[in-house]
Design a protein around this motif. Structure first.
Motif: not given
Length: 641
Positions: A130-133, A146-153, A155-159
């Motif tokens: 999963v990539r979330l931009l 945002l901090a939690a999403l940066s470290a959630t899994h 397979n998960f990346e957010m920019r």
């Protein structure tokens, strides 16, 4: 130093201290904290990432199987209802087997936003990449999220796209500082929107990730439109997403100073999630998304088989400082203008914010100089329906030009349309229950106002206008109306040319889309698709849903003088205070002699339409005065509206 100067100095000092960036070492350490915290566990033992059957993703497989070199096959589905748009996204996400790429301008932390986050994280945990931009100015509200999403899994990346001052979130003093130092960059936003699953099926259009776009707001919802595309053109969409993902302006969220400091000081937090404002509604849409037969009959079976589909999307290099390179990355605006210029009979144009750029004005003026100019029918917002009254004020200023010089037939959307594609029961504005005999009960529900207001505590996130994000004086609030109710505002961006080409995208056909925002659109040359889109827009301009805009009755004396003075005043960049405008709003009055709506050019128009004033339904007061003030003084804002 005056008290105001001291206050400003303190605010700027706080802003500067808060926006100081991380060192290279700190960025590396924050990234390590996030990386170490990311779970590697996969919750799926079966093949295909335990994906659920998805009738919409099946369209992609079918389209690719039916395509041949030089003869592509696509399926296109218009998503008119907010609940259908949500259902389609949930079906695609739950059916993903390999990849989910999501690009958007607004991603809120309300019920819709948290539901989609839950689904994306669940997909990552079952093995989907999963990539979330998200654009910075309208990214998630809380640094902890945002901090939690940066470290959630893993397979998960957010920019975050174009993070001013090196941060994920900025407050008012920081915004003021950014406006003072970097005005152009502040306005360069990623307005492109895309959800692409497994590289084969995509959704694009006007909708963001917020309650207002899915009929989940009890007071205001957008009448919006997306298009789902299945077939080989998704390869171009994937390439466009990759260009944004890999762009220099797209920064991993953990490398931004506020998120990075949160990780360094306290470690990676758990993903915060307040209770849903309306859990029953969330459960209902979740059940529906698990019902493959429902998704197939309601959505997949309605998809239109088409041939060639063209995706045009600006590239992130549109935001380069090298103007020549930046111009080469502008693809959406020239493509749409070329389509309009190709019109021979009719252009059906729908935009929520009718402020034209100079090239667009020149284009429509040239069309009217033809021996047989095409009809230009425009669907846009009224002051009562719009979420941007400053933008409306500029549209109001130029109505004479639109009607007389460019030949527009204008229709302005009503705040309480009688025949709009939205789900009233989903909004929470009323409670609906069905009796055994088929009759319906409609009652005002008991709502937890504190819960309902949680997601409204920071209004600027709602706006798609970067320049006026913190403009004050209530410019980000809708105008008060004469009556209460759940109102609707137009947000769809679409076009039909000569009944043969249909366009759905993110471009508002405005100066921001030309010069500042990145935009994208899907162009489908197919008469069946074009007719379906045209029927939808014509529904929006029907008398039940919109007022017709036409020249007001001429005054009995000095009508020529009034016209000349109004035209002169309109051309002034400031001091446009001439009290009488060229045009006003009209309501259709059906009757034996007026069985069908008429265009303003018809000789019988005035016998069938009644003038209802310049700002119908608006509770006239200081907002009316502000509208006229911005009409008089706001012409300089048009490039950034």
């Amino acid at each position: 130093m005056t008290p105001w100067q001291r206050l400003l100095a303190v605010a700027l000092a706080l802003a500067c201290s808060a926006c100081s960036g991380l060192s290279a070492l700190q960025r590396e350490q924050a990234a390590r904290v996030a990386l170490d915290a990311r779970s590697q566990q996969i919750d799926c033992d079966g093949p295909d990432a335990c994906a659920r059957p998805s009738p919409l993703l099946e369209l992609g497989a079918r389209a690719n199987a039916e395509s041949a070199p030089g003869a592509p096959r696509h399926y296109a589905l218009l998503l008119e209802y907010g609940q259908d748009a949500m259902l389609a996204r949930l079906d695609m996400i739950r059916g993903a087997t390999r990849t989910i790429d999501l690009q958007t301008y607004i991603f809120d932390e309300d019920d819709a936003g948290h539901l989609f986050l839950d689904e994306l994280v669940a997909a990552a945990r079952r093995g989907v990449r999963v990539r979330l931009l998200v654009d910075q100015l309208s990214a998630l509200r809380e640094v902890d999220t945002l901090a939690a999403l940066s470290a959630t899994h893993a397979n998960f990346e957010m920019r975050i796209y174009n993070p001013l001052l090196g941060r994920a979130r900025i407050n008012y003093p920081m915004y003021a500082l950014a406006a003072a130092c970097c005005w152009r960059r502040l306005n360069q936003r990623m307005h492109s929107k895309l959800l692409l699953v497994d590289g084969s099926v995509a959704v694009t259009g006007g909708r963001n990730y917020q309650d207002d776009y899915y009929d989940w707001n009890p007071t205001f919802n957008f009448r919006d439109r997306d298009v789902l595309v299945a077939g080989p053109e998704t390869v171009e969409m994937a390439a466009n997403f990759d260009a944004f993902w890999d762009a220099r302006l797209s920064v991993p969220v953990e490398q931004l100073s506020d998120v990075g400091r949160r990780l360094l000081r306290q470690g990676a937090p758990a993903l915060p999630h307040q209770p849903f404002d309306d859990p029953h509604r969330v459960e209902a849409i979740s059940r529906n998304a698990d019902d493959a037969d429902l998704v197939r009959t309601r959505l997949a079976d309605a998809a239109i088989p088409v041939g060639t589909v063209e995706f045009i999307g600006d590239l992130p290099s549109k935001h380069r400082s090298d103007r020549e390179r930046a111009r080469e990355a502008v693809l959406a605006s020239p493509g749409l203008k070329s389509l309009i210029e190709s019109a021979r009979h009719e252009v059906l144009l729908q935009t929520p914010y009718l402020v034209l750029s100079p090239p667009a004005r020149e284009l429509f003026a040239r069309l009217q100089q033809r021996d047989e100019p095409p009809r230009i029918i425009v669907s846009t917002n009224s002051l009562a329906a719009t979420d941007s009254f400053i933008t409306y004020a500029l549209s109001y200023k130029y109505k004479r030009r639109y009607l007389r010089d460019y030949g527009f037939q204008m229709h302005e959307y009503k705040p309480f349309p009688e025949d709009a594609p939205f789900d009233l029961d989903a909004t929470g504005a009323v409670g609906i229950s069905w009796n055994t005999d088929g009759t319906v009960n409609i009652v005002e529900p008991l709502r937890d106002e504190s819960a309902a207001g949680r997601s409204r505590r920071n209004l600027p996130l709602e706006r798609e206008n970067a320049a006026l994000r913190y403009a004050g004086v209530g410019v980000n609030r809708r105008v008060p109306l004469q009556r209460a109710g759940m109102r609707v505002g137009l947000h769809a961006k679409s076009m039909v040319v000569d009944g043969r080409v249909g366009v759905v995208g993110t471009h508002n056909f405005d100066p921001r889309g030309d010069n500042y925002n990145t935009e994208s659109a899907v162009i489908i040359e197919d008469p069946v698709f074009a007719q379906a889109l045209a029927d939808s827009i014509r529904r929006d301009i029907a008398p039940a849903n919109a007022w017709a805009i036409a020249r007001r009755d001429k005054p009995p004396v000095f009508s020529g003088l009034a016209y000349s003075m109004g035209k002169l005043s309109e051309h002034l960049p400031v001091f446009d205070f001439w009290p009488t405008r060229y045009a006003t709003s009209y309501e259709f009055q059906p009757g034996p002699d007026c069985p069908e709506p008429l265009p303003p050019s018809d000789p019988g128009f005035r016998a069938c339409y009644q003038p209802v004033g310049d700002f119908p339904e608006v509770n006239l007061g200081w907002r009316s005065l502000l509208t006229r003030i911005f009409t008089a003084f706001g012409a300089g804002l048009s490039p950034i509206l």
